[in-house]
Design a protein around this motif. Structure first.
Motif, PDB file in Angstrom:
ATOM      1  N   ALA A 112       0.831  -1.198   0.000  1.00  0.00           N
ATOM      2  CA  ALA A 112       0.000   0.000   0.000  1.00  0.00           C
ATOM      3  C   ALA A 112       0.867   1.251   0.000  1.00  0.00           C
ATOM      4  O   ALA A 112       1.765   1.389   0.828  1.00  0.00           O
ATOM      5  CB  ALA A 112      -0.912   0.002   1.226  1.00  0.00           C
ATOM      6  N   LEU A 113       0.589   2.122  -0.946  1.00  0.00           N
ATOM      7  CA  LEU A 113       1.148   3.466  -0.886  1.00  0.00           C
ATOM      8  C   LEU A 113       0.070   4.324  -0.234  1.00  0.00           C
ATOM      9  O   LEU A 113      -0.953   4.615  -0.845  1.00  0.00           O
ATOM     10  CB  LEU A 113       1.502   3.984  -2.280  1.00  0.00           C
ATOM     11  CG  LEU A 113       2.599   3.224  -3.038  1.00  0.00           C
ATOM     12  CD1 LEU A 113       2.959   3.939  -4.334  1.00  0.00           C
ATOM     13  CD2 LEU A 113       3.846   3.074  -2.184  1.00  0.00           C
ATOM     14  N   ALA A 114       0.300   4.686   1.017  1.00  0.00           N
ATOM     15  CA  ALA A 114      -0.683   5.413   1.812  1.00  0.00           C
ATOM     16  C   ALA A 114       0.006   6.619   2.434  1.00  0.00           C
ATOM     17  O   ALA A 114       1.240   6.696   2.422  1.00  0.00           O
ATOM     18  CB  ALA A 114      -1.246   4.493   2.893  1.00  0.00           C
ATOM     19  N   PRO A 115      -0.777   7.563   3.005  1.00  0.00           N
ATOM     20  CA  PRO A 115      -0.147   8.769   3.543  1.00  0.00           C
ATOM     21  C   PRO A 115       1.002   8.495   4.513  1.00  0.00           C
ATOM     22  O   PRO A 115       1.911   9.300   4.616  1.00  0.00           O
ATOM     23  CB  PRO A 115      -1.306   9.485   4.221  1.00  0.00           C
ATOM     24  CG  PRO A 115      -2.471   9.121   3.373  1.00  0.00           C
ATOM     25  CD  PRO A 115      -2.227   7.672   2.988  1.00  0.00           C
ATOM     26  N   ALA A 116       0.982   7.382   5.215  1.00  0.00           N
ATOM     27  CA  ALA A 116       2.070   7.115   6.153  1.00  0.00           C
ATOM     28  C   ALA A 116       3.223   6.349   5.522  1.00  0.00           C
ATOM     29  O   ALA A 116       4.262   6.177   6.147  1.00  0.00           O
ATOM     30  CB  ALA A 116       1.546   6.337   7.358  1.00  0.00           C
TER      31      ALA A 116
ATOM     32  N   ASP B  86       2.102  15.879   0.520  1.00  0.00           N
ATOM     33  CA  ASP B  86       1.467  14.716   1.134  1.00  0.00           C
ATOM     34  C   ASP B  86       1.128  14.873   2.615  1.00  0.00           C
ATOM     35  O   ASP B  86      -0.022  15.098   2.958  1.00  0.00           O
ATOM     36  CB  ASP B  86       2.310  13.449   0.900  1.00  0.00           C
ATOM     37  CG  ASP B  86       3.733  13.582   1.426  1.00  0.00           C
ATOM     38  OD1 ASP B  86       4.211  14.717   1.528  1.00  0.00           O
ATOM     39  OD2 ASP B  86       4.358  12.559   1.726  1.00  0.00           O
ATOM     40  N   VAL B  87       2.109  14.788   3.501  1.00  0.00           N
ATOM     41  CA  VAL B  87       1.759  14.751   4.923  1.00  0.00           C
ATOM     42  C   VAL B  87       1.068  16.012   5.425  1.00  0.00           C
ATOM     43  O   VAL B  87       0.157  15.918   6.244  1.00  0.00           O
ATOM     44  CB  VAL B  87       2.967  14.511   5.859  1.00  0.00           C
ATOM     45  CG1 VAL B  87       2.894  13.167   6.495  1.00  0.00           C
ATOM     46  CG2 VAL B  87       4.259  14.772   5.193  1.00  0.00           C
ATOM     47  N   CYS B  88       1.506  17.178   4.952  1.00  0.00           N
ATOM     48  CA  CYS B  88       0.916  18.415   5.503  1.00  0.00           C
ATOM     49  C   CYS B  88      -0.575  18.525   5.167  1.00  0.00           C
ATOM     50  O   CYS B  88      -1.390  18.681   6.074  1.00  0.00           O
ATOM     51  CB  CYS B  88       1.683  19.651   5.046  1.00  0.00           C
ATOM     52  SG  CYS B  88       3.464  19.538   5.316  1.00  0.00           S
ATOM     53  N   PRO B  89      -0.962  18.424   3.881  1.00  0.00           N
ATOM     54  CA  PRO B  89      -2.397  18.484   3.610  1.00  0.00           C
ATOM     55  C   PRO B  89      -3.170  17.312   4.219  1.00  0.00           C
ATOM     56  O   PRO B  89      -4.316  17.498   4.664  1.00  0.00           O
ATOM     57  CB  PRO B  89      -2.491  18.484   2.081  1.00  0.00           C
ATOM     58  CG  PRO B  89      -1.165  18.008   1.588  1.00  0.00           C
ATOM     59  CD  PRO B  89      -0.166  18.402   2.639  1.00  0.00           C
ATOM     60  N   GLU B  90      -2.560  16.124   4.254  1.00  0.00           N
ATOM     61  CA  GLU B  90      -3.252  14.986   4.885  1.00  0.00           C
ATOM     62  C   GLU B  90      -3.510  15.271   6.354  1.00  0.00           C
ATOM     63  O   GLU B  90      -4.600  15.013   6.878  1.00  0.00           O
ATOM     64  CB  GLU B  90      -2.413  13.705   4.763  1.00  0.00           C
ATOM     65  CG  GLU B  90      -2.523  12.989   3.446  1.00  0.00           C
ATOM     66  CD  GLU B  90      -3.954  12.696   3.052  1.00  0.00           C
ATOM     67  OE1 GLU B  90      -4.315  13.053   1.926  1.00  0.00           O
ATOM     68  OE2 GLU B  90      -4.727  12.149   3.857  1.00  0.00           O
TER      69      GLU B  90
END
Lengths: 171, 208
Positions: A112-116, B86-90
């Motif tokens: 999985a390519l996911a936000p984390a 990625d991380v900031c908007p998420e």
């Protein structure tokens, strides 16, 4: 918002169709998937999504899950997108998000390519990307060859597909 | 050669990210396993970290004293940059969804503070515009802060956050939560249950 099974199945079917049908004109090896109902493509990509870019951001991160149906590891070697000037792989390696040239998917396994964990970053966007659109990616695998993916643009503030939410968080 | 090795070691030591965010210590799955100290869904901070004192400039161009002006309020503090894909908007999308689960009376107490790590590109106008995408329909107070590189470094140090590098693009992914007692006892990292964790933990540190 919990993913209902029909949507999951529909997504899977869409990915199957995408994996088998959209590789028109690509390498002949994709024809190995065959027309039969039991013939699974070597690579199935599901749950592809992204949020619209937040101004002034000029790039987006696309997330999806790769399932390698084969008995051999396969490697995602490059990504092509018509949505922007460049597309690259970013993955957390040893705790840090790293621009990388390839990602290997183990045999018979999900990645999985996911936000984390990681994403495909598309930069130098050619035009506006708004919720409700889909953007197309071509993922190039060492063994499976090109796999086309349609990623859904979700609203900026919507829950990430596939995430855990409290009952009160559902809108 | 030695210099290269040292550089790599330094990069590994602070565990910073290539393009956007990073996980400062353990893996996020471990930190979000509900096994941390205390009653929190996020990662418990032991010992608790006091609300830091630093003064930066808000998007109206006024001095903002973080320690004094957010004192006594549940406060989410994040260091990032607006070009972050990625991380900031998420994270800010997650904050929005988590806040939406809270009663308006509790939302009103909350400060959400974004400190840019990109001192070169993130002007007041840029930060204000970026935050406006997330500050919708709620009652929390969003604050965007900027400053000189020295000021931003000092603010990160005061908050016990690894210093951002690469023009601010390599930065910590931590979202710190300070309570009404002016201590952070929990921090969040980007994960699939971040909304749930924030929604669960924020009321624990807010006034009843």
């Amino acid at each position: 918002m919990r993913l209902p099974w029909p949507a999951v199945v529909a997504g899977l079917l869409a990915a199957l169709v995408g994996g088998a049908g959209l590789i028109r004109g690509a390498t002949p090896q994709s024809a190995a998937a065959g027309p039969g109902p039991s013939a699974a493509p070597p690579i199935v990509v599901t749950n592809a999504w992204l949020r619209p870019p937040v101004p002034p951001t000029d790039s987006v991160a696309v997330y999806f899950t790769i399932y390698n149906t084969t008995g051999q590891p396969d490697t995602l070697e490059s990504v092509v997108s018509g949505a922007g000037a460049s597309a690259g792989l970013h993955y957390v390696i040893d705790g840090q998000m790293t621009a990388t040239t390839s990602i290997t998917v183990p045999a018979k396994a999900n990645l999985a390519l996911a936000p984390a964990t990681g994403h495909v970053m598309i930069s130098g966007l050619y035009g506006p990307i708004v919720a409700g659109q889909t953007i197309n990616l071509e993922l190039n695998f060492a063994n499976a060859g090109p796999v086309d993916v349609a990623a859904k643009v979700i609203p900026l503030l919507a829950p990430a597909p596939g995430t855990v939410t409290t009952s009160g968080a559902t809108k | 050669m030695n210099r290269l090795v040292l550089t790599l070691l330094a990069a590994a030591t602070v565990l910073l990210a290539g393009c956007s965010g990073s996980h400062p210590s353990a893996k996020p799955s471990e930190l979000n396993d509900h096994t941390g100290a205390g009653p929190y869904f996020g990662a418990g901070l032991v010992p608790p970290q006091p609300r830091p004192s630093f003064t930066l400039t808000d998007t109206a161009g006024k001095a903002f004293s973080f320690g004094a002006q957010t004192a006594g309020h549940p406060t989410l503090l994040y260091f990032g940059y607006t070009q972050c894909p990625d991380v900031c908007p998420e994270t800010f999308a997650d904050v929005h969804q988590a806040l939406a689960t809270l009663p308006p009376s509790m939302q009103k107490q909350v400060y959400v503070v974004f400190v840019t790590t990109d001192v070169k590109h993130d002007t007041a106008t840029v930060i204000k515009k970026w935050l406006s995408n997330f500050d919708l329909g709620g009652s929390a107070t969003y604050v965007g802060l900027r400053g000189t590189q020295a000021q931003i470094n000092a603010a990160q140090a005061a908050a016990h956050i690894p210093l951002a590098e690469d023009g601010g693009q390599t930065h910590s992914a931590q979202l710190l939560l300070y309570g009404t007692d002016d201590y952070a006892r929990v921090t969040f990292l980007q994960s699939t249950n971040e909304v749930q964790a924030i929604a669960h933990d924020l009321p624990l540190v807010a006034k009843a």
